[in-house]
Design a protein around this motif. Structure first.
Motif: not given
Length: 357
Positions: A282-291
């Motif tokens: 789930p955190t990978v999703t958040m990091v890529f959304i931030n990117l």
């Protein structure tokens, strides 16, 4: 004399991971088919999303109040004939359906039109402002993603402790603060004469304009970046912290962590090698959304600190309204989000083989 009977050969059960549903050996090609289907579906979804963005960007900004042609004259006296000439020059006198088809045809070839306000190609204007936005928001995203992952992991692993309560409380407080308000507060405290430490950092801009070169120029830009980056980090790290904390708390109740401890692994090794990798999805999703937000920048923060990036350019274009520039920026912002989500979707099966099967 009896002859010894030949023993029947033993049957070894087939390994499901090495065979297909029909029992045939699983080849490398057949093993990769689920991932290829998953990737194809995500690519089609991204293409449909981009098409929806083109349609939305055209019609959404045409309901903005104001006449872009009159705004181009900057209040100078103009006749109806002159206004009509400008509308014809920019194609605003064409039927709406023809404007839309022309816009889509040009956008698909990379032509985002010509800015009403700057009288320059939209693509060139975006290319000029993009490096400043990537520098500011890229730095902020890397910092608050790393900070959120680290604090979220520590908070979840020490759930209920004083540190966990403090981290969560501070994160929720900063997350609820408007970014423009926090930016103005930092300017008052660290920049203007009424603050307790006036003049410590510049009030805005990207450089002082005194002609520094080399390392001195790098230090000058870094000095101007401190307050806007601090604003973005303070507001942005909470989301990553809370997602990582929640995901890791879900993993901590699983039996495999008890098994790992029973094998003699230290607590730090259990967290680092077993719990955290399984909680990262789930955190990978958040990091890529931030990117994905890196290209869009932060309109409010860039405006407050007069940062010469895409966020400030979007604010200028929206105030006219400069339709080609607003549409082009909207497509770039949304396209960056679609691209980052696509990359995250393609990485999921590599991080967790259960995804896409």
């Amino acid at each position: 004399m009896t002859s010894a009977s030949t023993p029947a050969p033993s049957v070894v059960p087939a390994d499901p991971a090495r065979t297909t549903e029909g029992g045939a050996p699983r080849t490398r090609t057949s093993a990769s088919l689920p991932y290829l289907r998953h990737a194809a579906a995500k690519l089609v979804g991204a293409a449909v999303s981009l098409l929806a963005v083109l349609v939305t960007s055209f019609f959404l900004f045409r309901i903005i109040p104001g006449d872009p042609v009159k705004a181009m004259t900057h209040g100078m006296p103009t006749t109806a004939e002159q206004l009509g000439t400008l509308r014809h020059q920019f194609g605003l006198d064409l039927p709406m359906w023809q404007q839309f088809t022309d816009y889509c045809a040009k956008a698909l070839t990379g032509d985002l039109g010509t800015s009403f306000q700057f009288r320059a190609p939209v693509g060139e204007l975006i290319a000029q402002k993009l490096p400043a936005t990537l520098l500011l928001t890229g730095t902020a995203v890397l910092l608050y993603s790393a900070l959120g992952l680290w604090l979220g992991t520590r908070s979840a692993w020490r759930h209920g402790s004083l540190g966990d309560r403090l981290n969560t409380g501070i994160a929720l407080t900063l997350w609820s603060v408007p970014s423009f308000w926090l930016g103005l507060l930092l300017i008052i405290v660290f920049s203007v004469g009424t603050g307790p430490v006036p003049g410590l950092f510049p009030t805005g801009g990207m450089e002082s304009g005194s002609g520094e070169t080399g390392f001195a120029h790098v230090l000058d830009v870094a000095h101007h970046m401190v307050l806007p980056v601090l604003t973005l980090v303070a507001v942005g790290y909470a989301q990553t912290l809370l997602v990582m904390r929640s995901s890791l708390l879900d993993e901590m109740g699983n039996d495999y962590l008890t098994t790992a401890r029973a094998k003699g692994l230290r607590d730090d090794a259990v967290r680092r090698r077993h719990a955290v990798p399984n909680a990262l999805l789930p955190t990978v999703t958040m990091v890529f959304i931030n990117l994905g937000h890196v290209a869009a920048g932060s309109i409010l923060v860039e405006t407050v600190f007069s940062w010469p990036g895409l966020g400030g350019l979007f604010y200028q274009a929206l105030s006219v309204p400069d339709l080609p520039l607003v549409q082009g920026l909207f497509v770039v912002f949304a396209g960056a989000m679609i691209l980052m989500n696509l990359i995250a979707d393609l990485l999921y099966p590599l991080l967790d083989p259960r995804v896409g099967r």
